[in-house]
Design an enzyme around this catalytic site. Structure first.
Site, PDB file in Angstrom:
ATOM      1  N   LYS A  24       0.807  -1.227   0.000  1.00 46.33           N
ATOM      2  CA  LYS A  24       0.000   0.000   0.000  1.00 46.33           C
ATOM      3  C   LYS A  24       0.840   1.277   0.000  1.00 46.33           C
ATOM      4  CE  LYS A  24      -4.460  -1.492   1.774  1.00 46.33           C
ATOM      5  NZ  LYS A  24      -4.300  -2.932   2.073  1.00 46.33           N
ATOM      6  N   GLU A  51     -10.753   6.794   4.228  1.00 47.67           N
ATOM      7  CA  GLU A  51     -11.354   5.903   5.197  1.00 47.67           C
ATOM      8  C   GLU A  51     -10.427   4.710   5.360  1.00 47.67           C
ATOM      9  OE1 GLU A  51     -12.439   6.022   2.067  1.00 47.67           O
ATOM     10  OE2 GLU A  51     -12.102   3.944   1.449  1.00 47.67           O
ATOM     11  N   SER A  89       1.761  -9.757  -0.886  1.00 51.45           N
ATOM     12  CA  SER A  89       1.437  -8.327  -0.775  1.00 51.45           C
ATOM     13  C   SER A  89       1.753  -7.709   0.580  1.00 51.45           C
ATOM     14  CB  SER A  89      -0.040  -8.111  -1.120  1.00 51.45           C
ATOM     15  OG  SER A  89      -0.868  -8.935  -0.318  1.00 51.45           O
TER      16      SER A  89
HETATM   17  C1  LIG Z   1      -5.135  -3.952   1.578  1.00 50.42           C
HETATM   18  C2  LIG Z   1      -4.412  -5.213   1.300  1.00 50.42           C
HETATM   19  C3  LIG Z   1      -4.786  -6.065   0.234  1.00 50.42           C
HETATM   20  C4  LIG Z   1      -5.991  -5.839  -0.621  1.00 50.42           C
HETATM   21  O1  LIG Z   1      -5.949  -4.710  -1.444  1.00 50.42           O
HETATM   22  P1  LIG Z   1      -5.743  -4.789  -3.005  1.00 50.42           P
HETATM   23  O2  LIG Z   1      -6.075  -3.423  -3.468  1.00 50.42           O
HETATM   24  O3  LIG Z   1      -6.651  -5.832  -3.562  1.00 50.42           O
HETATM   25  O4  LIG Z   1      -4.325  -5.143  -3.241  1.00 50.42           O
HETATM   26  C5  LIG Z   1      -4.022  -7.195   0.000  1.00 50.42           C
HETATM   27  N1  LIG Z   1      -2.953  -7.497   0.755  1.00 50.42           N
HETATM   28  C6  LIG Z   1      -2.567  -6.717   1.786  1.00 50.42           C
HETATM   29  C7  LIG Z   1      -1.382  -7.118   2.595  1.00 50.42           C
HETATM   30  C8  LIG Z   1      -3.284  -5.560   2.100  1.00 50.42           C
HETATM   31  O5  LIG Z   1      -2.899  -4.795   3.129  1.00 50.42           O
END
Ligand SMILES: *Cc1c(COP(=O)(O)O)cnc(C)c1O
Length: 404
Positions: free
Chosen positions: A94, A116, A383
């Site tokens: 993010k 938000e 992610s």
């Molecule tokens: C917020 C988040 C997601 C989901 O958001 P996307 O916009 O679909 O990438 C996925 N993995 C993590 C670790 C997150 O914090």
């Protein structure tokens, strides 16, 4: 950093095929047009690209490495590689788009970033970016979520952000969205609403994708350097869809690379309200200012959605994903809570990497591919890291995994 922020899609109105666009009140459209024009200009400026590149390298810690997960691979007969977005500053992908949005807002002369947040991950990443570039920051959060996610509230306070409780209705994410929107409308000239994924009205799906495309650009080069070839498969979890588009974008033109988006099947795909598998179960429609697949109830209102991963429980999805689904370029399927938690422990115990439960959905899918006989290489976008999830996972699933 090379400027790779150009793409045939979306068109000038923000459409990816029939999806996307901008469905918002006229006064807000004026503001949105200004953001679009500023972004299109700024993304051509070498100074902006350089500044963002410098922050990615020296602040976020990019490039994030790719790790060949050999033990996990052996255990499920797959060949799994992980793009380590979990190693970024603040622990997830993010920060890549929050920095881009913060820099853009600063260049546009805005005073304050607002957003938000549900579990608080987007709020913390945005508060971090605001502190760095020197902007005020208001984060709207449901009162119930503030109690549940107390450590993230504390982090945002330490970073200098205001956390504004949404006190109506169920006091969770949906109410936080309403409150943030109201707060934004009070002063859209001085505030910048930093959307947290590839969703919302144009230009956000395009802009957030562009800021995240660093993930795939790095990964494509790194993977070739490591193995001499492109991956056969790329896998990512899909909530709003930003980490998925971040890694997919670089591979869209590589027809030999199969792309897989993994939605949360929650407790059950068969029961409304018990999953958030938007493209698996939803239909096209308009919500939150854009057209895409979405999960709606009989009144056309956003459906209640659920996943063990709070970052994935969103009743719509970025419009480019809807387009990629319809043209068949990306294969979308789903993984349920149980499979994700199992993958959470498998990755932790076989590789010493505790993943975010969101990312564990992608890991679970890669493992299933191996067990299903897939022999090709699989690159998973990891992610985020799981620090935020450990207490919850141990409380709810610890016993089953020998933790008492
Ligand atoms: C917020 C988040 C997601 C989901 O958001 P996307 O916009 O679909 O990438 C996925 N993995 C993590 C670790 C997150 O914090």
């Amino acid at each position: 950093m090379k400027n790779t922020f150009t793409s045939a899609l979306p068109d000038a109105q923000g459409y990816f095929g029939e999806y996307g666009g901008s469905f918002i009140p006229e006064p807000l459209q004026v503001i949105m047009d200004d953001i679009t024009a500023s972004y299109l200009e700024i993304r051509q400026e070498p100074g902006f690209i350089e500044e963002l590149g410098r922050l990615y390298k020296h602040y976020v810690g990019r490039p994030s490495p790719i790790f060949h997960a050999e033990s996990l691979s052996a255990s499920c007969g797959a060949d799994i590689y992980l793009k380590r977005e979990d190693l970024n500053h603040t622990g997830a992908h993010k920060i890549n788009h929050c920095l881009g949005e913060a820099l853009l807002a600063k260049k546009m002369g805005k005073k304050k970033l607002i957003a938000e947040t549900g579990a608080g991950q987007h709020g913390v990443a945005l508060a971090t970016a605001a502190a760095l570039v020197g902007l005020e920051c208001d984060i709207y959060m449901g009162e119930v979520d503030m109690k549940k996610e107390h450590p993230n509230v504390v982090r945002m306070h330490i970073l200098g952000a205001r956390v504004i409780p949404a006190t109506h209705g169920r006091k969770t994410l949906k109410e936080a969205v309403d409150a943030a929107f109201e707060g934004y409308m009070n002063d859209p000239v001085n505030q910048f609403y930093a959307i947290g994924s590839v969703v919302g009205p144009h230009p956000f799906p395009m802009m957030v994708r562009d800021f995240q495309s660093i993930v795939g650009n790095e990964a494509r080069e790194q993977f070739q350097e490591m193995t001499g070839a492109l991956p056969d498969n790329v896998v990512a979890c899909v909530g709003g869809g930003s980490n998925a588009l971040g890694i997919f974008t670089a591979f869209l033109d590589d027809s030999s690379v199969q792309l897989h988006g993994v939605e949360p099947a929650g407790r059950s795909l068969e029961v409304d309200g018990e999953h958030a598998a938007t493209m698996t179960k939803g239909k096209p429609g308009v919500m939150h200012g854009f057209k895409s697949y979405m999960l709606q109830d009989e009144q056309g209102e956003p459906m209640e959605v659920y996943s063990v991963a709070s970052g994935l429980d969103y009743p719509s999805v970025g419009p480019q994903h809807s387009y990629l689904k319809d043209i068949g370029r990306v294969n979308y399927s789903s993984v349920d809570d149980r499979e994700a938690i199992d993958a959470f422990f498998s990755l932790s115990r076989q590789e010493g990497i505790i993943p975010a439960v969101e990312s564990a959905h992608a890991v679970a899918y890669a493992m299933k591919m191996g067990l299903g006989g897939e022999k090709g290489s699989i690159l998973v976008n990891l992610s985020g890291r799981g620090d935020k999830d450990i207490d919850f996972v141990v409380e709810h699933y610890g016993r089953e995994y020998g933790i008492t």
